[in-house]
Design a protein around this motif. Sequence first.
Motif, PDB file in Angstrom:
ATOM      1  N   TRP A   1     -43.555  10.398 -31.065  1.00 38.06           N
ATOM      2  CA  TRP A   1     -42.505  10.908 -31.872  1.00 38.06           C
ATOM      3  C   TRP A   1     -41.663  11.616 -31.374  1.00 38.06           C
ATOM      4  O   TRP A   1     -41.752  12.419 -30.378  1.00 38.06           O
ATOM      5  N   ARG A   2     -40.362  11.717 -31.975  1.00 40.91           N
ATOM      6  CA  ARG A   2     -39.148  12.578 -31.432  1.00 40.91           C
ATOM      7  C   ARG A   2     -38.852  13.285 -32.545  1.00 40.91           C
ATOM      8  O   ARG A   2     -38.270  12.860 -33.740  1.00 40.91           O
TER       9      ARG A   2
ATOM     10  N   SER B   1     -40.398   7.240 -31.553  1.00 45.12           N
ATOM     11  CA  SER B   1     -39.363   7.072 -30.561  1.00 45.12           C
ATOM     12  C   SER B   1     -39.929   5.993 -29.371  1.00 45.12           C
ATOM     13  O   SER B   1     -39.229   5.806 -28.583  1.00 45.12           O
ATOM     14  N   TYR B   2     -40.752   5.507 -29.833  1.00 47.77           N
ATOM     15  CA  TYR B   2     -41.526   4.439 -29.026  1.00 47.77           C
ATOM     16  C   TYR B   2     -40.488   3.125 -29.117  1.00 47.77           C
ATOM     17  O   TYR B   2     -40.060   2.557 -28.209  1.00 47.77           O
TER      18      TYR B   2
ATOM     19  N   THR C   1     -48.924  11.196 -24.663  1.00 48.47           N
ATOM     20  CA  THR C   1     -49.054  12.589 -23.953  1.00 48.47           C
ATOM     21  C   THR C   1     -47.886  13.502 -23.602  1.00 48.47           C
ATOM     22  O   THR C   1     -47.767  14.500 -23.597  1.00 48.47           O
ATOM     23  N   ARG C   2     -46.852  12.606 -23.386  1.00 47.85           N
ATOM     24  CA  ARG C   2     -45.551  13.100 -22.824  1.00 47.85           C
ATOM     25  C   ARG C   2     -44.913  13.846 -24.153  1.00 47.85           C
ATOM     26  O   ARG C   2     -44.286  14.886 -24.059  1.00 47.85           O
ATOM     27  N   ALA C   3     -44.731  13.260 -25.016  1.00 49.74           N
ATOM     28  CA  ALA C   3     -43.943  13.503 -26.130  1.00 49.74           C
ATOM     29  C   ALA C   3     -45.015  14.664 -26.883  1.00 49.74           C
ATOM     30  O   ALA C   3     -44.277  15.646 -27.245  1.00 49.74           O
ATOM     31  N   ALA C   4     -45.967  14.763 -26.927  1.00 51.42           N
ATOM     32  CA  ALA C   4     -46.987  15.549 -27.609  1.00 51.42           C
ATOM     33  C   ALA C   4     -47.836  16.369 -26.480  1.00 51.42           C
ATOM     34  O   ALA C   4     -48.647  15.654 -26.304  1.00 51.42           O
ATOM     35  N   PRO C   5     -47.587  17.525 -26.261  1.00 55.64           N
ATOM     36  CA  PRO C   5     -48.451  18.323 -25.066  1.00 55.64           C
ATOM     37  C   PRO C   5     -49.680  18.582 -25.782  1.00 55.64           C
ATOM     38  O   PRO C   5     -49.945  18.413 -26.878  1.00 55.64           O
TER      39      PRO C   5
ATOM     40  N   ALA D   1     -36.136   0.472 -33.201  1.00 59.47           N
ATOM     41  CA  ALA D   1     -36.075  -0.254 -34.303  1.00 59.47           C
ATOM     42  C   ALA D   1     -36.963   0.331 -35.328  1.00 59.47           C
ATOM     43  O   ALA D   1     -37.032   0.039 -36.478  1.00 59.47           O
ATOM     44  N   CYS D   2     -37.972   1.004 -35.116  1.00 57.42           N
ATOM     45  CA  CYS D   2     -39.140   1.523 -35.735  1.00 57.42           C
ATOM     46  C   CYS D   2     -38.564   2.402 -36.751  1.00 57.42           C
ATOM     47  O   CYS D   2     -37.910   3.535 -36.128  1.00 57.42           O
ATOM     48  N   SER D   3     -38.752   2.301 -38.029  1.00 56.29           N
ATOM     49  CA  SER D   3     -38.134   3.100 -39.048  1.00 56.29           C
ATOM     50  C   SER D   3     -39.175   3.983 -39.458  1.00 56.29           C
ATOM     51  O   SER D   3     -38.684   4.694 -40.426  1.00 56.29           O
ATOM     52  N   VAL D   4     -40.345   4.388 -39.060  1.00 59.44           N
ATOM     53  CA  VAL D   4     -41.244   5.153 -39.505  1.00 59.44           C
ATOM     54  C   VAL D   4     -40.665   6.430 -39.228  1.00 59.44           C
ATOM     55  O   VAL D   4     -40.368   7.142 -38.230  1.00 59.44           O
ATOM     56  N   LYS D   5     -40.937   7.452 -40.156  1.00 58.86           N
ATOM     57  CA  LYS D   5     -40.832   8.985 -40.021  1.00 58.86           C
ATOM     58  C   LYS D   5     -42.023   9.700 -40.575  1.00 58.86           C
ATOM     59  O   LYS D   5     -42.847   9.460 -41.250  1.00 58.86           O
TER      60      LYS D   5
END
Length: 330
Positions: free
Chosen positions: A186-187, A207-208, A246-250, A211-215
């Motif tokens: 996630w971003r 953020s993967y 793991t990178r996006a979420a510590p 085009a993915c529109s999931v929020k």
Amino acid sequence: MGSSWIVDASQTFNLDLNLDSFRLQAPKDVPRGAQINFMGVENKASVKDEASDLKAELERMKEENKRLTETLSAMYENYITLQSRLGDVASMTSEKDTMLALHPSRKRKAENNQEAKSDVIDIDGSINCNFNNNNINNNNNNNVESSSSEDSCKKLKEDPKTKVSRVHVRTEPSDTSLVVKDGYQWRKYGQKVTRDNPCPRAYFRCSYAPACSVKKKVQRSAEDPSVLVATYEGEHNHPNCAKSETRAAPSKGASPVLISSSSASPTKTVKLDLTRPNSSQVAVVGAHRREIDSPEFQKHLVEQMASSLTRDPGFTSALAAAISGRIMRY
DNA sequence: CGACTTTGACCGGCGC
DNA sequence: GCGCCGGTCAAAGTCG
């Protein structure tokens, strides 16, 4: 010395310090042998008295510790009882929610009220709800009562195909992050303090895949700040990306066992509290057997449990102690 | 240096 | 029409 004793180790430590202080009281110019004699003759009795006092203190502390433990367990039992009662009350008020949803003229106010109510329902009553009704297992898209009150309101103008699901995650009280690990990357694109909750709400996008529109919206529950409420909107159009997450979420993020939303019901709320053992969680899992039976879910479940355990410093230290204990024995 | 987070500004919907 | 509110944007900062 005036301070209270907390653990046995500190007592031992303080006892040693005390003996040291006695030793230090001996005159420096006295020869070594005489110094020992000095201690042995003049302070032996007082040290013995001190030791017996400390022993008595230790016994008292042990007693108090025992009492506190009993009080704590009693409080926990009360908490569980209250949870189930609150769940009953919440189910009684669900009829009112439906009435509010049928009058969209007061949309915003109704939404706020319902959001608050649904928090109550979800936080404490999720297990009861999942148990006592068949909403989640019932593959009936038109069942308005089965959806959350918030969603029933939004449905009036939103695309009905947009899936909205909620996940409640209990976190450590010290954990102030708004990170809910669910296997996706996630971003964060915004944060806002909302009117009905002093805790800020964080907005995330997948953020993967661009085009993915999931929020995803993550906010602490107003009633129980240790509970994170994650609201998912939409559906991923790509596979799970747990390893890159793991990178996006510590490591500090909360890690729920993911219960994915399905088209069966527009909104579904599941709470799995991994921070404490609870037999009813097994029951929740039982309620979602169909999802759990899928190999993807089982794989993800194993990954989540493994990561939860490895992140827990208590677990790792206990494991290390157990291993070293075995080695020492051999 | 790229990816991510933070945070103030902006926008559109809604209620009054 | 105005103000409130939730959601989003985007520049600046941070981190690995």
